[in-house]
Motif scaffolding. Sequence first.
Motif, PDB file in Angstrom:
ATOM      1  N   SER A   1       0.550  -0.925   0.518  1.00  0.00           N
ATOM      2  CA  SER A   1      -0.043   0.302  -0.117  1.00  0.00           C
ATOM      3  C   SER A   1       1.399   1.397   0.308  1.00  0.00           C
ATOM      4  O   SER A   1       0.217   2.533  -0.566  1.00  0.00           O
ATOM      5  CB  SER A   1      -0.983  -0.008   1.370  1.00  0.00           C
ATOM      6  N   ASP A   2       1.728   0.612   0.506  1.00  0.00           N
ATOM      7  CA  ASP A   2       3.128   2.137   0.745  1.00  0.00           C
ATOM      8  C   ASP A   2       4.121   2.281  -1.165  1.00  0.00           C
ATOM      9  O   ASP A   2       4.928   3.619  -0.481  1.00  0.00           O
ATOM     10  CB  ASP A   2       4.067   2.256   1.824  1.00  0.00           C
ATOM     11  N   GLY A   3       3.056   1.339  -1.519  1.00  0.00           N
ATOM     12  CA  GLY A   3       4.097   1.298  -3.060  1.00  0.00           C
ATOM     13  C   GLY A   3       5.844   0.905  -2.951  1.00  0.00           C
ATOM     14  O   GLY A   3       6.230   0.999  -4.422  1.00  0.00           O
ATOM     15  N   SER A   4       6.277  -0.248  -2.103  1.00  0.00           N
ATOM     16  CA  SER A   4       6.831  -1.154  -2.216  1.00  0.00           C
ATOM     17  C   SER A   4       6.573  -2.181  -2.778  1.00  0.00           C
ATOM     18  O   SER A   4       5.453  -2.392  -2.828  1.00  0.00           O
ATOM     19  CB  SER A   4       7.519  -0.984  -0.736  1.00  0.00           C
ATOM     20  N   THR A   5       7.626  -2.634  -3.317  1.00  0.00           N
ATOM     21  CA  THR A   5       7.374  -4.229  -4.335  1.00  0.00           C
ATOM     22  C   THR A   5       8.249  -5.452  -3.175  1.00  0.00           C
ATOM     23  O   THR A   5       9.514  -5.157  -2.916  1.00  0.00           O
ATOM     24  CB  THR A   5       7.844  -3.667  -5.018  1.00  0.00           C
ATOM     25  N   THR A   6       7.870  -5.999  -3.526  1.00  0.00           N
ATOM     26  CA  THR A   6       8.363  -7.673  -2.522  1.00  0.00           C
ATOM     27  C   THR A   6       8.307  -8.587  -4.317  1.00  0.00           C
ATOM     28  O   THR A   6       7.606  -8.646  -4.650  1.00  0.00           O
ATOM     29  CB  THR A   6       7.280  -8.090  -1.348  1.00  0.00           C
ATOM     30  N   TYR A   7       9.592  -9.216  -3.942  1.00  0.00           N
ATOM     31  CA  TYR A   7       9.929 -10.614  -5.467  1.00  0.00           C
ATOM     32  C   TYR A   7       9.915 -11.900  -4.421  1.00  0.00           C
ATOM     33  O   TYR A   7      10.556 -11.292  -3.698  1.00  0.00           O
ATOM     34  CB  TYR A   7      11.493 -10.601  -6.237  1.00  0.00           C
ATOM     35  N   ALA A   8       9.211 -12.229  -5.586  1.00  0.00           N
ATOM     36  CA  ALA A   8      10.044 -14.186  -4.768  1.00  0.00           C
ATOM     37  C   ALA A   8      12.005 -14.303  -5.450  1.00  0.00           C
ATOM     38  O   ALA A   8      12.297 -13.322  -6.395  1.00  0.00           O
ATOM     39  CB  ALA A   8       8.699 -15.392  -4.973  1.00  0.00           C
ATOM     40  N   ASP A   9      12.699 -15.366  -4.754  1.00  0.00           N
ATOM     41  CA  ASP A   9      13.810 -15.657  -5.093  1.00  0.00           C
ATOM     42  C   ASP A   9      13.704 -15.751  -6.364  1.00  0.00           C
ATOM     43  O   ASP A   9      14.328 -15.276  -7.547  1.00  0.00           O
ATOM     44  CB  ASP A   9      14.617 -15.996  -4.177  1.00  0.00           C
ATOM     45  N   SER A  10      13.244 -16.855  -6.978  1.00  0.00           N
ATOM     46  CA  SER A  10      12.682 -17.018  -8.363  1.00  0.00           C
ATOM     47  C   SER A  10      12.761 -15.711  -9.414  1.00  0.00           C
ATOM     48  O   SER A  10      13.089 -15.892 -10.442  1.00  0.00           O
ATOM     49  CB  SER A  10      11.401 -17.313  -8.426  1.00  0.00           C
ATOM     50  N   ALA A  11      11.589 -15.049  -9.189  1.00  0.00           N
ATOM     51  CA  ALA A  11      11.544 -13.695  -9.782  1.00  0.00           C
ATOM     52  C   ALA A  11      12.406 -12.290 -10.171  1.00  0.00           C
ATOM     53  O   ALA A  11      12.816 -11.982 -10.840  1.00  0.00           O
ATOM     54  CB  ALA A  11      10.179 -13.222  -9.854  1.00  0.00           C
ATOM     55  N   LYS A  12      13.864 -12.478  -9.270  1.00  0.00           N
ATOM     56  CA  LYS A  12      14.777 -11.033  -8.547  1.00  0.00           C
ATOM     57  C   LYS A  12      15.383 -11.711 -10.384  1.00  0.00           C
ATOM     58  O   LYS A  12      16.077 -12.329 -10.122  1.00  0.00           O
ATOM     59  CB  LYS A  12      15.183 -12.578  -7.920  1.00  0.00           C
ATOM     60  N   GLY A  13      15.715 -10.242 -10.214  1.00  0.00           N
ATOM     61  CA  GLY A  13      16.483 -10.004 -11.336  1.00  0.00           C
ATOM     62  C   GLY A  13      15.797 -10.099 -12.812  1.00  0.00           C
ATOM     63  O   GLY A  13      16.835 -10.683 -14.088  1.00  0.00           O
ATOM     64  N   ARG A  14      14.871 -11.124 -12.993  1.00  0.00           N
ATOM     65  CA  ARG A  14      14.126 -11.278 -13.849  1.00  0.00           C
ATOM     66  C   ARG A  14      12.687 -10.918 -14.345  1.00  0.00           C
ATOM     67  O   ARG A  14      12.879 -10.340 -15.710  1.00  0.00           O
ATOM     68  CB  ARG A  14      14.127 -12.899 -14.777  1.00  0.00           C
ATOM     69  N   PHE A  15      12.053 -10.213 -13.766  1.00  0.00           N
ATOM     70  CA  PHE A  15      11.158 -10.211 -13.365  1.00  0.00           C
ATOM     71  C   PHE A  15      10.456  -8.715 -12.491  1.00  0.00           C
ATOM     72  O   PHE A  15      10.800  -9.064 -11.607  1.00  0.00           O
ATOM     73  CB  PHE A  15       9.825 -11.077 -12.445  1.00  0.00           C
ATOM     74  N   THR A  16       9.730  -8.129 -13.359  1.00  0.00           N
ATOM     75  CA  THR A  16       9.599  -6.841 -12.948  1.00  0.00           C
ATOM     76  C   THR A  16       8.401  -6.407 -12.789  1.00  0.00           C
ATOM     77  O   THR A  16       7.410  -6.170 -13.896  1.00  0.00           O
ATOM     78  CB  THR A  16      10.345  -5.462 -13.984  1.00  0.00           C
ATOM     79  N   ILE A  17       7.748  -5.988 -11.236  1.00  0.00           N
ATOM     80  CA  ILE A  17       6.126  -5.894 -11.303  1.00  0.00           C
ATOM     81  C   ILE A  17       6.312  -4.233 -11.420  1.00  0.00           C
ATOM     82  O   ILE A  17       7.580  -3.920 -10.913  1.00  0.00           O
ATOM     83  CB  ILE A  17       5.728  -6.123  -9.766  1.00  0.00           C
ATOM     84  N   SER A  18       5.014  -3.706 -12.075  1.00  0.00           N
ATOM     85  CA  SER A  18       4.932  -2.194 -12.388  1.00  0.00           C
ATOM     86  C   SER A  18       3.635  -1.829 -11.809  1.00  0.00           C
ATOM     87  O   SER A  18       2.603  -3.104 -12.603  1.00  0.00           O
ATOM     88  CB  SER A  18       5.429  -1.422 -13.963  1.00  0.00           C
ATOM     89  N   LYS A  19       2.902  -0.667 -12.218  1.00  0.00           N
ATOM     90  CA  LYS A  19       1.583  -0.517 -11.972  1.00  0.00           C
ATOM     91  C   LYS A  19       1.643   0.784 -12.944  1.00  0.00           C
ATOM     92  O   LYS A  19       1.875   2.084 -12.491  1.00  0.00           O
ATOM     93  CB  LYS A  19       1.132  -0.479 -10.734  1.00  0.00           C
ATOM     94  N   ASP A  20       0.057   1.077 -13.311  1.00  0.00           N
ATOM     95  CA  ASP A  20      -0.290   1.931 -14.221  1.00  0.00           C
ATOM     96  C   ASP A  20      -0.679   2.799 -13.112  1.00  0.00           C
ATOM     97  O   ASP A  20      -2.229   2.263 -13.489  1.00  0.00           O
ATOM     98  CB  ASP A  20      -0.049   1.861 -15.734  1.00  0.00           C
ATOM     99  N   ASN A  21      -0.942   3.842 -12.464  1.00  0.00           N
ATOM    100  CA  ASN A  21      -2.454   4.000 -11.896  1.00  0.00           C
ATOM    101  C   ASN A  21      -3.628   5.049 -12.536  1.00  0.00           C
ATOM    102  O   ASN A  21      -4.313   4.969 -12.019  1.00  0.00           O
ATOM    103  CB  ASN A  21      -2.709   4.742 -10.508  1.00  0.00           C
ATOM    104  N   ALA A  22      -3.257   5.355 -13.767  1.00  0.00           N
ATOM    105  CA  ALA A  22      -4.071   6.396 -14.420  1.00  0.00           C
ATOM    106  C   ALA A  22      -4.655   5.017 -15.138  1.00  0.00           C
ATOM    107  O   ALA A  22      -6.167   5.429 -15.588  1.00  0.00           O
ATOM    108  CB  ALA A  22      -3.173   7.343 -15.840  1.00  0.00           C
ATOM    109  N   LYS A  23      -4.379   4.299 -15.285  1.00  0.00           N
ATOM    110  CA  LYS A  23      -5.128   3.298 -16.126  1.00  0.00           C
ATOM    111  C   LYS A  23      -5.605   1.736 -15.664  1.00  0.00           C
ATOM    112  O   LYS A  23      -6.041   1.150 -15.712  1.00  0.00           O
ATOM    113  CB  LYS A  23      -3.988   2.568 -17.402  1.00  0.00           C
ATOM    114  N   ASN A  24      -5.169   2.130 -13.915  1.00  0.00           N
ATOM    115  CA  ASN A  24      -6.074   0.660 -12.625  1.00  0.00           C
ATOM    116  C   ASN A  24      -5.217  -0.891 -14.055  1.00  0.00           C
ATOM    117  O   ASN A  24      -5.827  -1.255 -13.906  1.00  0.00           O
ATOM    118  CB  ASN A  24      -7.096   1.156 -13.202  1.00  0.00           C
ATOM    119  N   THR A  25      -4.447  -0.576 -13.651  1.00  0.00           N
ATOM    120  CA  THR A  25      -3.443  -1.622 -14.883  1.00  0.00           C
ATOM    121  C   THR A  25      -2.182  -1.910 -14.204  1.00  0.00           C
ATOM    122  O   THR A  25      -1.614  -0.881 -14.069  1.00  0.00           O
ATOM    123  CB  THR A  25      -2.882  -1.794 -16.293  1.00  0.00           C
ATOM    124  N   LEU A  26      -2.090  -3.734 -13.500  1.00  0.00           N
ATOM    125  CA  LEU A  26      -0.857  -3.733 -13.093  1.00  0.00           C
ATOM    126  C   LEU A  26      -0.340  -4.868 -14.407  1.00  0.00           C
ATOM    127  O   LEU A  26      -0.682  -5.180 -14.916  1.00  0.00           O
ATOM    128  CB  LEU A  26      -1.159  -5.211 -11.727  1.00  0.00           C
TER     129      LEU A  26
END
Length: 128
Positions: free
Chosen positions: A56-81
């Motif tokens: 809720s504060d905008g922080s991100t968390t990744y599983a070890d399997s995802a670190k360095g390969r996957f990126t989570i992002s969000k477009d608040n204007a489009k309500n899309t993750l």
Amino acid sequence: QVQLVESGGGSVQAGGSLRLSCAFSGYSGYFAIRLCLGWFRQAPGEEREGIAGFGSDGSTTYADSAKGRFTISKDNAKNTLYLQMNSLRPEDTAKYYCAADVRRGCGGGLQWRDYNYWGQGTQVTVSS
């Protein structure tokens, strides 16, 4: 209530990339920004696994399997993750889900039981 709809799955060869999208509705403006959202996946016969999450504060968390390969992002204007997935491996094959946790002050962690609302999922298949 939150409605979530995933898209962007498909079949790709190992080493390739995919970007998953999750359009969410039911929350807007300030409340949408504070929503905790996460990506999870589940392969047949296996437990649902948390991949990445937004707190809720905008922080991100990744599983070890995802670190360095996957990126989570969000477009608040489009309500899309989004989930950008690079360097995909056959073991990434699964059905991918986005989920929302509407609790105040939620942390955006990777425990699927903390999430209240789920999309229908999108299949990702990675071939060797």
